[in-house]
Enzyme design. Structure first.
Site, PDB file in Angstrom:
ATOM      1  N   GLU A  82       0.803  -1.221   0.000  1.00 38.27           N
ATOM      2  CA  GLU A  82       0.000   0.000   0.000  1.00 38.27           C
ATOM      3  C   GLU A  82       0.837   1.273   0.000  1.00 38.27           C
ATOM      4  O   GLU A  82       0.495   2.235  -0.673  1.00 38.27           O
ATOM      5  CB  GLU A  82      -0.926   0.007   1.223  1.00 38.27           C
ATOM      6  CG  GLU A  82      -2.090  -0.955   1.164  1.00 38.27           C
ATOM      7  CD  GLU A  82      -3.166  -0.510   0.195  1.00 38.27           C
ATOM      8  OE1 GLU A  82      -3.127   0.644  -0.258  1.00 38.27           O
ATOM      9  OE2 GLU A  82      -4.041  -1.328  -0.135  1.00 38.27           O
ATOM     10  N   SER A 341     -36.484 -20.526  50.604  1.00 37.40           N
ATOM     11  CA  SER A 341     -35.736 -20.926  51.804  1.00 37.40           C
ATOM     12  C   SER A 341     -34.232 -20.750  51.675  1.00 37.40           C
ATOM     13  O   SER A 341     -33.484 -21.222  52.536  1.00 37.40           O
ATOM     14  CB  SER A 341     -36.040 -22.399  52.120  1.00 37.40           C
ATOM     15  OG  SER A 341     -37.401 -22.574  52.451  1.00 37.40           O
TER      16      SER A 341
END
Length: 765
Positions: A82, A341
């Site tokens: 690039e 419980s």
């Protein structure tokens, strides 16, 4: 000539100054901003694998990474293909621009843009059309980038912003989407492919056009060969590899945890959780398999925590995130529910620390009435005398009520609040119903509180992220935590407690094994009752399945389980009922002997109910009487009277005791020659006016019959029940007129304030 040259130089100089001045003015009024394209959010598992991702408003997903997370092979390819002079130019490469312009003019079409990486970043941040004005804007933004950012920062922006097809932007998102791995793990072939993909992301997508992608990759390999970036052998080896991509799949694990963390950390791009990826897959499979076994509209939740460091390893907030009928997007781990419980272990642990009980203390599972608790069913489903261990293991309600009433419900709720377990109820006024599920809480807070039984009495908040600190707060003693855990141990190294809320709305199972805390909840998120949904029947099988999965995992990775050692403050002692204390087995007051875990060498005596303690007429525990040589009870000032200590059972247990353990057997009859003065406190409860199993006939022509009943003995208020329904409340020896209409067998039940019970049946003919 010389003057003209000076004019030209001056013109150029002032032109450059003007351009520079104009640039800095424009830079001031049109500052560069990269927050415009805010990165999206990704939730990671502990190993770095994405669990879930939140795209931006356009559906774009970015997974930002740092430059040191990028493989060198990718950087070699990117920079040489690039922008070979990236680190040398000031953002614009004039040679490349002129070459691109010449190619475009001679070919009468756009062949090359001549853009550097910096220019590509400028275009990604500020898109423009392919016009001269657009190119000038790109150049301006490029120069801004070079002014305000370093080359490495610009390269990082490109790596995280480059398009990779569809809704994927950035190398991190592309690596996970196409290859299912972190960028650092990319192969050379994969690195080459991803380096060229942003050139034409839609046309070169490897998941759709593998041949095109391969041709583009090989073109890049030819450029690498031309510039001798890699050796010919390496290039030939990469060229032979086929283009294969991971079956593209969005990260979709732990969605409710992801949403929770995203809301908690809205400005964090990458949230690193402690989730164990393979375990999360397994837990979600368990939920999916259980889905069809659950009633319609039922959901479930599973929470797994490594209690050695309190990291959350598994999080399933609903049975199916995508199932609207089951309210799949409601997170039941963070929702308020009734605990049933599941709070009872905390009450027992606090009572042990307070010196109220030991592991085998005698408690009472008998019918009772008070201003706060009214039993509705007076059948035979009561254990009578029960040890603390058995009462907790069998989740009996009345012994737990006995403890919280004596300990204090406000004090109990305050203790839980102090460790991050707030209980909410209407009016937020703690009462004894809290111990039976009469308040609401969140599963995550509940599981955190259970860490006390695994972390030597210390409670630690759950750690959802790797950055979260490990904190601890003292709650109960190490010895109390160990004893309570032993009272809960079932099998497979698992201690657990179940819970079922009122109306079968919530089924719970909370477990502790040597390494993990496990929370299970099953029910309907909208709170609709599901008849027959119990913690022991619905939640425990899931708990056991998860526990087996976790223990197998530990064996598979060959990791030893943490050892659970008995604290030095805990000893094993033989105690006797009914006193609850140490006695020789041969002592006549030792009716039943038990092996009890004792804390700090303290052996507390047997507790009585708060009502019995407030009304000392019917005393339990040790009482002193005087007997003569014949063994009969006499007054203390009688001749030959000598003192005798007798251990009495709580009066409410009379109906559940062996005949030899009842008060009439333990307390000798009175010698009438030297009787005890005053009211006999040992007179049992009785009814005058009706005998047990009596046949009652109506008068001729009468549809009903009225029986006059008088209570005898007992203390305080008395409650009369006929066939399970409360029909009258009296005080002392007050009479009752019992009217019966229906023929057949009837059950009469009398309960006094001390807990004494009298049952009888009769038949109306």
């Amino acid at each position: 000539m010389k003057k003209r040259l000076l004019k030209i130089l001056a013109f150029l100089f002032f032109s450059i100054l003007l351009l520079l001045g104009s640039f800095f003015v424009a830079d001031y009024f049109y500052p560069l901003s990269i927050t415009k394209n805010k990165t999206t959010q990704t939730i990671l598992a502990q190993d770095g694998t994405p669990l879930w991702r939140f795209a931006d408003e356009n559906g774009i997903w970015r997974y930002p990474i740092k430059l040191d997370e990028v493989p060198n092979d990718y950087l070699d390819v990117l920079l040489n293909y690039e922008d070979r002079h990236f680190y040398d130019h000031f953002g614009i490469n004039p040679v490349s621009l002129l070459r691109a312009a010449w190619q475009n003019i001679t070919n009468k079409r756009i062949i090359s843009g001549g853009s550097t990486i910096s220019m590509q970043v400028a275009r990604l941040l500020y898109p423009h059309d392919r016009s001269m004005a657009g190119k000038l804007q790109q150049i301006f933004r490029t120069l801004q980038l070079e002014l305000h950012f370093t080359k490495d920062e610009i390269l990082t922006l490109y790596i995280n912003r480059a398009p990779f097809g569809g809704t994927i932007e950035g190398l991190g998102a592309a690596s996970w989407s196409y290859f299912g791995k972190k960028p650092k793990a990319l192969t050379r072939s994969e690195a080459v492919l991803l380096a060229v993909l942003p050139q034409a992301p839609s046309r070169l997508r490897p998941d759709r056009y593998p041949e095109r992608a391969k041709q583009a990759r090989d073109k890049v390999l030819a450029r690498l060969a031309q510039y001798q970036v890699w050796s010919p052998d390496i290039i030939e080896q990469v060229r032979k590899e086929e283009v294969w991509v991971y079956p593209r799949k969005k990260p979709q694990l732990a969605p409710l945890l992801a949403r929770r963390l995203s809301q908690q950390y809205p400005d964090v791009d990458i949230i690193r959780s402690n989730i164990d990826l393979s375990l999360q897959y397994s837990l979600e499979d368990i939920a999916a398999n259980r889905k069809n076994q659950l009633p319609a509209k039922n959901s479930l939740a599973i929470l797994v925590v490594d209690h050695t460091d309190m990291s959350v390893k598994g999080y399933v907030g609903s049975v199916d995130f995508n199932d609207k009928d089951r309210f799949g997007q409601v997170d039941m781990i963070s929702s308020l529910r009734s605990p049933g419980s599941t709070l009872k272990p905390f009450m027992y642990a606090l009572a042990i620390d307070d010196g109220m009980i030991h592991s085998e203390s005698l408690l009472q599972d008998t019918p009772r009435i008070s201003s706060d608790y009214r039993p509705t069913n007076f059948d035979e489903d009561f254990y009578g005398p029960i040890s603390a261990s058995d009462a907790l293991k069998n989740s009996l309600n009345l012994p737990a009520v006995e403890l919280i009433e004596l300990y204090g419900p406000k004090r109990f709720a305050g203790k839980l609040f102090s460790i991050g377990l707030p209980l909410q109820s209407k009016g937020n006024d703690p009462n004894i119903s809290y111990i039976l599920g009469g308040a609401s809480l969140r599963m995550d807070n509940l599981v955190s509180a259970y860490s006390a039984f695994a972390r030597h009495g210390q409670v630690s908040p759950l750690r959802f992220t790797q950055a979260a600190p490990l904190l601890s707060k003292p709650f109960i003693s190490d010895g109390s935590a160990w004893i309570t855990r032993q009272m809960l141990v079932n099998n497979h190294q698992l201690a657990y407690k179940t819970g079922t809320s009122y109306g079968y709305r919530d089924a719970w199972a909370i477990g502790v094994n040597p390494r993990y805390l496990i929370g299970i909840w099953v029910g309907r998120p909208d709170g609709t009752p599901v008849v027959g949904q119990y913690g022991s029947l619905t939640a425990v099988p899931i708990l056991q399945q998860v526990n087996t999965l976790l223990l197998n995992k530990e064996r598979r990775i060959n990791r030893p389980l943490p050892l659970v050692t008995k604290p030095t403050t805990v000893t094993l002692e033989k105690i006797c009922w009914p006193s609850g204390q140490k006695l020789p087995a041969t002592d006549e007051n030792c009716h039943r002997q038990k092996n009890a875990w004792i804390l700090n060498n303290m052996i507390p005596p047997t507790l009585d109910t708060l009502t019995a303690l407030n009304n000392n007429i019917y005393r339990s525990g040790w009482v002193t009487i005087w007997v003569n040589d014949a063994g009969k009870r006499v007054s203390a000032d009688c001749s030959n009277a000598h003192k005798k200590q007798v251990a009495l059972w709580p009066i409410a247990l009379e109906n559940w005791l062996l005949p030899k353990e009842r008060r009439q057997s333990l307390i000798p009859e009175v010698d009438n020659h030297c009787p005890v003065f005053g009211k006999d406190i040992f007179l049992p409860l009785n009814i005058i006016g009706l005998q047990d199993k009596q046949l009652v006939k109506r008068l001729p022509g009468q549809q009903d019959v009225t029986i006059d009943l008088t209570p005898q003995g007992g203390v305080g208020e008395k409650w009369w029940f006929l066939d399970g329904k409360l029909i009258e409340k009296t005080y002392g020896d007050q009479k009752v007129a019992l009217t019966v209409t229906h023929k057949g067998l009837h059950h009469l039940f009398l309960l006094d304030q001390s807990g004494q019970i009298l049952r009888m049946t009769f038949t109306l003919d």
